[in-house]
Design an enzyme around this catalytic site. Structure first.
Site, PDB file in Angstrom:
ATOM      1  N   CYS A  84     -25.147  17.351  51.556  1.00 41.97           N
ATOM      2  CA  CYS A  84     -24.696  17.904  50.023  1.00 41.97           C
ATOM      3  C   CYS A  84     -25.021  19.297  50.076  1.00 41.97           C
ATOM      4  O   CYS A  84     -24.297  20.379  50.883  1.00 41.97           O
ATOM      5  CB  CYS A  84     -25.175  16.888  49.104  1.00 41.97           C
ATOM      6  N   HIS A 197     -23.180  11.960  50.301  1.00 45.54           N
ATOM      7  CA  HIS A 197     -24.598  11.321  50.620  1.00 45.54           C
ATOM      8  C   HIS A 197     -24.662   9.986  51.362  1.00 45.54           C
ATOM      9  O   HIS A 197     -24.456   9.099  50.559  1.00 45.54           O
ATOM     10  CB  HIS A 197     -25.071  10.968  48.869  1.00 45.54           C
ATOM     11  N   GLU A 199     -27.208   8.525  51.874  1.00 49.40           N
ATOM     12  CA  GLU A 199     -28.252   7.477  51.285  1.00 49.40           C
ATOM     13  C   GLU A 199     -27.627   6.835  50.219  1.00 49.40           C
ATOM     14  O   GLU A 199     -28.496   6.037  49.704  1.00 49.40           O
ATOM     15  CB  GLU A 199     -29.470   8.246  51.229  1.00 49.40           C
ATOM     16  N   ASP A 249     -28.509  -3.661  30.586  1.00 46.19           N
ATOM     17  CA  ASP A 249     -29.086  -3.386  29.235  1.00 46.19           C
ATOM     18  C   ASP A 249     -30.284  -3.781  29.285  1.00 46.19           C
ATOM     19  O   ASP A 249     -30.759  -4.979  29.543  1.00 46.19           O
ATOM     20  CB  ASP A 249     -28.355  -3.609  27.896  1.00 46.19           C
ATOM     21  N   ASP A 414     -21.582   6.089  21.780  1.00 45.37           N
ATOM     22  CA  ASP A 414     -21.674   4.808  21.318  1.00 45.37           C
ATOM     23  C   ASP A 414     -20.707   4.626  20.029  1.00 45.37           C
ATOM     24  O   ASP A 414     -20.934   5.092  18.963  1.00 45.37           O
ATOM     25  CB  ASP A 414     -22.815   4.420  20.721  1.00 45.37           C
TER      26      ASP A 414
HETATM   27  O1  1PR Z   1     -29.732   7.093  22.386  1.00 45.62           O
HETATM   28  O2  1PR Z   1     -30.202   8.433  24.691  1.00 45.62           O
HETATM   29  O3  1PR Z   1     -31.776   6.623  23.699  1.00 45.62           O
HETATM   30  O4  1PR Z   1     -29.614   5.970  24.538  1.00 45.62           O
HETATM   31  C1  1PR Z   1     -29.512   4.613  24.124  1.00 45.62           C
HETATM   32  C2  1PR Z   1     -28.688   4.151  25.197  1.00 45.62           C
HETATM   33  O5  1PR Z   1     -28.734   2.456  25.136  1.00 45.62           O
HETATM   34  C3  1PR Z   1     -27.066   4.289  24.806  1.00 45.62           C
HETATM   35  O6  1PR Z   1     -26.497   4.543  26.141  1.00 45.62           O
HETATM   36  C4  1PR Z   1     -26.548   3.253  24.089  1.00 45.62           C
HETATM   37  O7  1PR Z   1     -25.373   2.996  24.686  1.00 45.62           O
HETATM   38  C5  1PR Z   1     -27.506   2.155  24.658  1.00 45.62           C
HETATM   39  N1  1PR Z   1     -27.832   1.051  23.588  1.00 45.62           N
HETATM   40  C6  1PR Z   1     -28.615   1.126  22.501  1.00 45.62           C
HETATM   41  N2  1PR Z   1     -28.741   0.044  21.840  1.00 45.62           N
HETATM   42  C7  1PR Z   1     -28.041  -0.749  22.611  1.00 45.62           C
HETATM   43  C8  1PR Z   1     -27.738  -2.157  22.012  1.00 45.62           C
HETATM   44  O8  1PR Z   1     -26.854  -2.874  22.914  1.00 45.62           O
HETATM   45  N3  1PR Z   1     -28.377  -2.750  20.962  1.00 45.62           N
HETATM   46  N4  1PR Z   1     -26.537  -0.504  24.662  1.00 45.62           N
HETATM   47  C9  1PR Z   1     -27.411  -0.234  23.693  1.00 45.62           C
HETATM   48  C10 1PR Z   1     -25.289  -0.624  24.337  1.00 45.62           C
HETATM   49  C11 1PR Z   1     -23.545  -0.404  25.953  1.00 45.62           C
HETATM   50  C12 1PR Z   1     -23.321  -0.866  27.391  1.00 45.62           C
HETATM   51  C13 1PR Z   1     -22.707  -2.270  27.578  1.00 45.62           C
HETATM   52  C14 1PR Z   1     -21.227  -2.035  27.728  1.00 45.62           C
HETATM   53  C15 1PR Z   1     -20.701  -3.119  28.488  1.00 45.62           C
HETATM   54  N5  1PR Z   1     -24.470  -1.031  25.202  1.00 45.62           N
HETATM   55  O9  1PR Z   1     -24.674  -0.911  27.740  1.00 45.62           O
HETATM   56  O10 1PR Z   1     -23.230  -2.630  28.555  1.00 45.62           O
HETATM   57  O11 1PR Z   1     -20.729  -1.740  26.456  1.00 45.62           O
HETATM   58  O12 1PR Z   1     -20.602  -4.353  27.840  1.00 45.62           O
HETATM   59  P1  1PR Z   1     -19.760  -5.709  28.131  1.00 45.62           P
HETATM   60  O13 1PR Z   1     -19.316  -5.481  29.383  1.00 45.62           O
HETATM   61  O14 1PR Z   1     -20.927  -6.909  27.971  1.00 45.62           O
HETATM   62  O15 1PR Z   1     -18.828  -5.648  27.305  1.00 45.62           O
HETATM   63  P2  1PR Z   1     -30.402   7.148  23.767  1.00 45.62           P
END
Ligand code: 1PR
Length: 563
Positions: A84, A197, A199, A249, A414
């Site tokens: 890269c 990349h 790797e 998550d 979000d």
């Molecule tokens: O604000 O910089 O600390 O980041 C927090 C991060 O954590 C953000 O990216 C936020 O989207 C994520 N987050 C926080 N709370 C939640 C929660 O679910 N309570 N996750 C959360 C949000 C979104 C994706 C999810 C997709 C696909 N979830 O992670 O996996 O929506 O889901 P699906 O395919 O099951 O429908 P910061």
């Protein structure tokens, strides 16, 4: 011969070298770090990975007194593999840092991609087609780069492929991205370098690394003479695939164990009659490894518990990344809590750029920023309204992009729908006419950004967020959707289309996938660069390969696991 050879890593301190170290170890070899100019004399082979900005790399090489010893090493004819930016700095210079000359080993300059008709960075899996076929190819042990495999690219600057002049002696493979064809690998004498990349390119990439470490890749002079034909650009076809990303998550459950969980519209707890604990879908590293083996093109960890009550250095996600990157050779993204962090005892504040640096040193390739990106965007628009220059280097996005390159910065959005009866009820926010009316039959909606994991709505809409963050230097948008999260009802295609139209950096569609058709629907309707899912993979409802097979049947280019 291999066992005695002294393999060295030339690391100038900017990028994620852990993945490269892990890849070399996976291949059964050991590698030492160059720590002084004298090590160049002891080295039999050198791998020179580069991540981040061209200027930062050259300045760091010069500051360590490595530039001249590296030139002398190359002149001695010993093998070097650049990766890269480690390939780019071998040229005369780069648009990225006009006042920082390169090493000038190869003629030519590194140029910025034209982003008028395509997303930049060039981010994803593309092919690398050999552009020279000397009669004595059989005699040469050529690097193991195959046109039918895919390699992971992530860069905004490249060396245009012309097939003319001195390029004929060093161009090895070319890659098309949109309307441009670039040098994707070069090989002259015993210098071999790749824009992609290895790797991070799965089994295909490990094969390239193995050929450099285990073979004597000396390109015969005769091959150079019969080298690259100028017709190659026309013959080179784009093979950039749509990335399929598995998202984990991650949070601590009530017993304090780190588990992969999954929200249902961001609510991660089981129903009270099922115990009400955090949904536990498995262990982060085990699940990530399974997805890598199943063919995921990238893995994203989102840490949805900010571990406030412990020093940042003890954050469990650092160890998760160290373990995951040992056996996963595709890009890893980490999100959640990437912001300025204060240790509980107040003894130390970690600026976001150092938080990111710890994650990169632990094996992540990208950090994703959620809440802090919303605050940065709000600050950006406040400065614009007040007539101040909006880019003043004060935000985490600017600082991480400047030091590690914009491809390392993902903004995680979000959003949630706010329905309105008419556009003028949206207080000036960007409104779309929706095909899915609201609860009171509203025909319009705007997408409100939230922070703190969706718990707090802001007076900022998605367009304001993504346009400001792209201007601040973000390299990619991870576009979640609270209304669709965990519903298995498909992506919010209107949201993805509207966001894709607003920025020229890559966009990842996220939230709601429940069937393979949902993936092809959103790609075909919006041209989105990548699709992400969580629940359907965790609950083993649809394997990743089934999604890729479906996309391939629909004519959407995908990287099939074996390649
Ligand atoms: O604000 O910089 O600390 O980041 C927090 C991060 O954590 C953000 O990216 C936020 O989207 C994520 N987050 C926080 N709370 C939640 C929660 O679910 N309570 N996750 C959360 C949000 C979104 C994706 C999810 C997709 C696909 N979830 O992670 O996996 O929506 O889901 P699906 O395919 O099951 O429908 P910061």
């Amino acid at each position: 011969q291999q066992q005695q050879q002294k393999l060295f890593l030339l690391d100038y301190g900017a990028g994620n070298v852990r993945s490269l170290l892990n890849a070399v170890e996976q291949l059964g070899h050991t590698i030492e770090h160059i720590s002084s100019a004298a090590d160049f004399d002891a080295a039999d082979k050198i791998i020179f990975p580069g991540v981040g900005a061209f200027g930062y790399a050259m300045a760091a090489l010069r500051a360590r007194g490595f530039a001249e010893p590296l030139r002398a090493y190359i002149a001695s004819g010993r093998p070097l593999m650049g990766i890269c930016v480690g390939m780019q700095v071998l040229f005369e210079g780069s648009d990225e840092s006009p006042d920082e000359p390169g090493l000038g080993v190869f003629e030519g300059r590194v140029r910025l991609f034209d982003c008028a008709a395509k997303a930049v960075p060039h981010m994803g899996w593309n092919s690398a087609q050999t552009v020279w076929s000397p009669a004595d190819a059989a005699a040469a042990q050529a690097p193991d780069v195959a046109a039918d495999r895919r390699y992971y690219f992530v860069h905004s600057y490249a060396v245009p492929y012309t097939g003319q002049g001195r390029q004929r002696a060093f161009a090895h493979t070319a890659t098309r991205y949109g309307d441009e064809v670039i040098v994707s690998s070069l090989w002259q004498g015993r210098v071999f370098a790749t824009q992609f990349h290895p790797e991070k390119s799965g089994a295909a990439g490990l094969a390239v690394l193995r050929s450099f470490i285990e073979c004597d890749l000396a390109r015969p002079a005769a091959a150079a003479a019969a080298a690259a034909d100028a017709a190659a650009p026309a013959r080179t076809r784009e093979q950039l695939t749509t990335r399929v990303i598995a998202c984990l998550d991650v949070r601590a459950n009530d017993q304090g164990d780190l588990v992969v969980t999954k929200g249902d519209q961001y609510d991660v707890r089981e129903k009270p009659d099922q115990g009400g604990d955090v949904r536990n879908l498995g262990k982060p590293v085990d699940l990530a490894r399974r997805y890598y083996e199943e063919g995921a093109d990238e893995i994203a960890f989102l840490n949805i518990t900010s571990f406030r009550n412990m020093p940042f250095r003890d954050t469990p996600m650092l160890e998760v990344l160290r373990q995951a990157s040992r056996s996963i050779f595709v890009p890893l993204t980490i999100g959640g809590g990437v912001r300025d962090v204060e240790d509980p005892d107040g003894q130390r504040v970690w600026p976001a750029v150092d938080v990111a640096g710890e994650y990169f040193r632990s094996g992540a390739d990208k950090v994703s920023i959620g809440s802090d990106a919303v605050y940065a965007a709000e600050r950006y628009w406040q400065r614009v309204a007040a007539g101040h220059p909006p880019l003043d280097g004060a935000t985490a996005i600017e600082q991480i992009a400047q030091r590690y390159g914009r491809q390392a910065v993902v903004v995680s959005v979000d959003p949630r729908r706010v329905y309105v009866r008419s556009p003028d009820e949206a207080a000036g926010h960007h409104v779309i006419k929706t095909a899915f009316p609201g609860p009171a039959g509203e025909q319009f909606c705007w997408y409100q950004c939230t922070v703190k994991g969706g718990r707090e709505g802001r007076d900022t809409d998605v367009r304001q967020l993504v346009t400001a963050c792209a201007a601040l230097g973000a390299g990619e948008i991870l576009l979640n959707c609270m209304d669709k999260d965990g519903t298995n009802s498909g992506y919010d295609i209107e949201l993805v289309a509207d966001t894709k139209a607003a920025v020229s950096i890559p966009v990842i569609a996220s939230s709601g996938a429940g069937r393979p058709e949902h993936f092809s629907d959103v790609v075909e309707s919006t041209g989105v660069d990548a699709v992400l899912a969580a629940g359907i993979f965790h609950r083993r409802e649809v394997p990743i390969q089934a999604v890729k097979d479906h996309l391939a049947q629909r004519g959407v280019p995908t990287r099939l696991a074996a390649t």
